[in-house]
Design a protein around this motif. Structure first.
Motif, PDB file in Angstrom:
ATOM      1  N   UNK A 288       0.860  -1.183   0.000  1.00 39.49           N
ATOM      2  CA  UNK A 288       0.000   0.000   0.000  1.00 39.49           C
ATOM      3  C   UNK A 288       0.890   1.224   0.000  1.00 39.49           C
ATOM      4  N   UNK A 289       0.777   2.021  -1.034  1.00 36.69           N
ATOM      5  CA  UNK A 289       1.525   3.274  -1.131  1.00 36.69           C
ATOM      6  C   UNK A 289       0.740   4.236  -2.002  1.00 36.69           C
ATOM      7  N   UNK A 290       0.410   5.385  -1.451  1.00 37.25           N
ATOM      8  CA  UNK A 290      -0.315   6.426  -2.174  1.00 37.25           C
ATOM      9  C   UNK A 290       0.514   7.697  -2.091  1.00 37.25           C
ATOM     10  N   UNK A 310      -8.551  -9.964   8.205  1.00 40.65           N
ATOM     11  CA  UNK A 310      -7.270  -9.954   7.482  1.00 40.65           C
ATOM     12  C   UNK A 310      -6.994  -8.629   6.773  1.00 40.65           C
ATOM     13  N   UNK A 311      -7.747  -7.586   7.128  1.00 41.21           N
ATOM     14  CA  UNK A 311      -7.431  -6.259   6.627  1.00 41.21           C
ATOM     15  C   UNK A 311      -6.215  -5.712   7.377  1.00 41.21           C
ATOM     16  N   UNK A 312      -5.779  -4.520   7.031  1.00 41.98           N
ATOM     17  CA  UNK A 312      -4.530  -3.975   7.570  1.00 41.98           C
ATOM     18  C   UNK A 312      -4.831  -2.723   8.394  1.00 41.98           C
ATOM     19  N   UNK A 313      -4.329  -2.691   9.630  1.00 36.60           N
ATOM     20  CA  UNK A 313      -4.474  -1.528  10.491  1.00 36.60           C
ATOM     21  C   UNK A 313      -3.112  -0.852  10.615  1.00 36.60           C
ATOM     22  N   UNK A 314      -3.115   0.477  10.535  1.00 34.32           N
ATOM     23  CA  UNK A 314      -1.871   1.243  10.448  1.00 34.32           C
ATOM     24  C   UNK A 314      -1.923   2.448  11.381  1.00 34.32           C
ATOM     25  N   UNK A 315      -0.820   2.697  12.095  1.00 37.24           N
ATOM     26  CA  UNK A 315      -0.630   3.952  12.815  1.00 37.24           C
ATOM     27  C   UNK A 315       0.011   4.936  11.846  1.00 37.24           C
ATOM     28  N   UNK A 326      -8.724  -1.805   3.634  1.00 36.52           N
ATOM     29  CA  UNK A 326      -9.295  -3.042   3.105  1.00 36.52           C
ATOM     30  C   UNK A 326      -8.228  -3.782   2.297  1.00 36.52           C
ATOM     31  N   UNK A 327      -8.031  -5.039   2.612  1.00 37.41           N
ATOM     32  CA  UNK A 327      -6.962  -5.823   1.980  1.00 37.41           C
ATOM     33  C   UNK A 327      -7.172  -5.950   0.475  1.00 37.41           C
ATOM     34  N   UNK A 328      -8.425  -6.076   0.035  1.00 38.72           N
ATOM     35  CA  UNK A 328      -8.705  -6.312  -1.375  1.00 38.72           C
ATOM     36  C   UNK A 328      -8.769  -5.021  -2.185  1.00 38.72           C
ATOM     37  N   UNK A 329      -9.484  -4.034  -1.677  1.00 39.00           N
ATOM     38  CA  UNK A 329      -9.701  -2.817  -2.453  1.00 39.00           C
ATOM     39  C   UNK A 329      -8.625  -1.762  -2.237  1.00 39.00           C
ATOM     40  N   UNK A 330      -7.854  -1.894  -1.133  1.00 41.19           N
ATOM     41  CA  UNK A 330      -6.839  -0.908  -0.732  1.00 41.19           C
ATOM     42  C   UNK A 330      -7.472   0.470  -0.475  1.00 41.19           C
ATOM     43  N   UNK A 331      -8.694   0.448   0.007  1.00 43.26           N
ATOM     44  CA  UNK A 331      -9.372   1.671   0.415  1.00 43.26           C
ATOM     45  C   UNK A 331      -9.378   1.776   1.938  1.00 43.26           C
ATOM     46  N   UNK A 332      -9.269   3.002   2.461  1.00 42.65           N
ATOM     47  CA  UNK A 332      -9.375   3.212   3.899  1.00 42.65           C
ATOM     48  C   UNK A 332     -10.845   3.085   4.282  1.00 42.65           C
ATOM     49  N   UNK A 333     -11.146   2.123   5.170  1.00 39.97           N
ATOM     50  CA  UNK A 333     -12.538   1.834   5.525  1.00 39.97           C
ATOM     51  C   UNK A 333     -12.868   2.213   6.965  1.00 39.97           C
ATOM     52  N   UNK A 334     -11.863   2.620   7.731  1.00 40.15           N
ATOM     53  CA  UNK A 334     -12.093   3.063   9.121  1.00 40.15           C
ATOM     54  C   UNK A 334     -10.968   4.001   9.495  1.00 40.15           C
TER      55      UNK A 334
END
Length: 375
Positions: A288-290, A310-315, A326-334
Motif C-alpha cells: 500500500x503506497x499512495x 485480514x485487513x490492515x491496520x496502520x498507525x 481493506x486488503x482487497x480494495x486498498x481503500x481506507x474503511x475506518x
C-alpha cells in the motif's frame, strides 16, 4: 537503501536527530516543548466499567467484524496518554500521564499475555513501563527518565514494548544498537543482543539501529533494523533462523508476521507505505503506497494484519490518525483521528505511534453513551 555497507550514511540520513545517532551519548537530556507535547490531557469522557477478561490471543472474544474486529488501545504519543477506542469509536478506557517527568511520550503499547497489563515504551523519555489495566496505574518503570546511557539501568531511545509469556519485558534500545529482555521481578537484564557503539548488522552479536522486537507465537523474536532494512527471526536462545532485507523498504518499523507466515512492515517515510513479503522468496505479495491526498500515509510506524478480517491496520503517525485499509480494495474503511488535526477531545489524536488489539474483553456487550458524535 540497497546495501548494509551504507549503514552509517543511511542511519544518519534516515534516522534524523529524533530517532537514532551514529554515536552513543550519555547523561541528562534536554526536554523540549515538542517532547512535552500537550502535557497532561484526557478526553473528558466518562468511562464505562471494563468487562472481565474472557478471551486471549488464541481464543479472542467475539469479533465486531468489519471494519475493525476489536477495540484498540492507542499510544497517543504527544498527548502522553493511552486511549482505548471501540470499532464504533466510543472511548472505552484511558490512561493520562500521572506525571510528565516519569511518564511522557508513550510510543508503543502492547497487552500482556493475560490482557491485564500493558507494556509501554517511551523513546524520548528514555524509559519503559508497565501499566495495570483495571486500576489504570503505573506499576513498574525501568530506565532513568530524561537520562540516556548504555549501562544496565539506562536506555538510549528505547522502542517497542512487549511482555513475554514468562513475564519478562522485551524492548529494542535503538541508539545503543541492542535488544534487551528484562526481568521486572529482579530489575535485571536477562538477555541482550547487540553492543552499544557497534551498530552493524550481524545478529545477534551486533545490530544496526534496531527499532522493533516482536515476540512470535512460538517464542521466537522478530527484530527489525533501520540500517539496511533488515528483518531477522531469532530464537530466545539467540539462534538466527533467517535474516532478510525488506524489499523496497527504506525505514522498517516494527515488523510483524501475518497469519500465513509472511512479514508485514510499515515504512516510516513520507509518503509512507506498508509492505507484506515472503521472507523465503523476498517477493512482495501486497503493498500500500499512495503518493498524495487523504489516502497517503505520512511516516507510518506500525502496520498489522487484523484477525478475522485480514485487513490492515496502520498507525499513520504524522497524519494524527489510525486507519484500517481493506486488503482487497486498498481503500481506507475506518479511521480514528482527523488528518493533521492534533487534539485530545473525542475523535482526535496527537501523533499516534503504536496500538494493540483488545481481544481479551467483550466490549461489544457493554453499552455506554457517546459524549460527542465522532465522524
Amino acid at each position: 537503501m540497497k546495501t548494509p555497507s551504507l549503514g552509517l550514511v543511511w542511519a544518519a540520513v534516515l534516522c534524523g536527530a529524533a530517532a537514532c545517532s551514529t554515536s552513543v551519548t550519555a547523561g541528562p537530556v534536554k526536554v523540549t516543548p515538542e517532547m512535552q507535547g500537550a502535557g497532561i490531557v484526557s478526553s473528558g469522557v466518562t468511562l464505562p466499567s471494563p468487562p472481565l477478561v474472557t478471551g486471549n490471543r488464541k481464543k479472542p472474544v467475539a469479533s465486531w467484524g468489519k471494519p475493525l474486529p476489536y477495540p484498540i488501545v492507542i499510544a497517543d504519543r504527544r498527548n502522553n496518554r493511552l486511549i482505548e477506542v471501540a470499532p464504533d469509536k466510543r472511548i472505552l478506557w484511558e490512561f493520562p500521564s500521572p506525571n510528565l517527568k516519569i511518564y511522557r511520550g508513550n510510543e508503543d503499547v502492547n497487552f500482556s499475555m493475560d490482557g491485564k497489563t500493558l507494556a509501554v515504551s517511551e523513546e524520548d523519555n528514555y524509559d519503559v513501563h508497565m501499566v495495570d489495566y483495571d486500576s489504570r496505574t503505573l506499576i513498574w518503570t525501568y530506565g532513568t527518565p530524561d537520562e540516556s546511557g548504555k549501562d544496565e539501568h539506562h536506555f538510549n531511545y528505547p522502542d517497542d514494548a512487549h511482555l513475554l509469556e514468562d513475564g519478562k519485558f522485551l524492548t529494542a534500545d535503538i541508539r545503543n544498537c541492542r535488544v534487551r529482555i528484562i526481568d521486572p521481578k529482579t530489575d535485571s537484564v536477562t538477555t541482550e543482543w547487540g553492543k552499544p557503539g557497534k551498530c552493524e548488522h550481524n545478529p545477534p552479536h551486533t545490530l544496526a539501529w534496531p527499532n522493533g522486537a516482536t515476540p512470535l507465537a512460538n517464542g521466537d523474536i522478530l527484530v527489525s533494523e533501520i540500517s539496511g532494512a533488515w528483518i531477522s527471526r531469532i530464537t530466545r536462545e539467540g539462534k538466527v533462523l533467517w535474516s532478510v532485507q525488506a524489499p523496497g523498504v527504506h525505514y522498517p518499523s516494527d515488523a510483524f508476521m501475518t497469519e500465513d507466515g509472511q512479514v508485514i512492515v510499515a515504512d516510516f517515510v513520507a509518503p509512507g507505505q506498508v509492505v507484506i513479503f515472503d521472507p523465503a522468496t523476498k517477493k512482495v505479495s501486497w503493498q500500500y503506497r499512495v503518493e498524495k491526498g487523504d489516502a497517503m500515509l505520512t511516516k507510518p510506524s506500525l502496520a498489522r494484519e487484523l484477525p478475522d478480517t485480514h485487513d490492515i491496520i496502520v498507525a499513520d503517525d504524522l497524519r494524527d490518525r489510525v486507519v484500517v485499509i481493506d486488503r482487497q480494495t486498498k481503500k481506507i474503511i475506518w479511521q480514528y483521528g482527523e488528518i493533521e488535526k492534533k487534539g485530545h477531545t473525542p475523535g482526535l489524536l496527537n501523533y499516534p505511534d503504536g496500538f494493540d488489539l483488545d481481544v481479551f474483553r467483550d466490549w461489544k456487550s457493554v453499552s455506554a453513551p457517546v459524549s460527542k458524535k465522532i465522524p
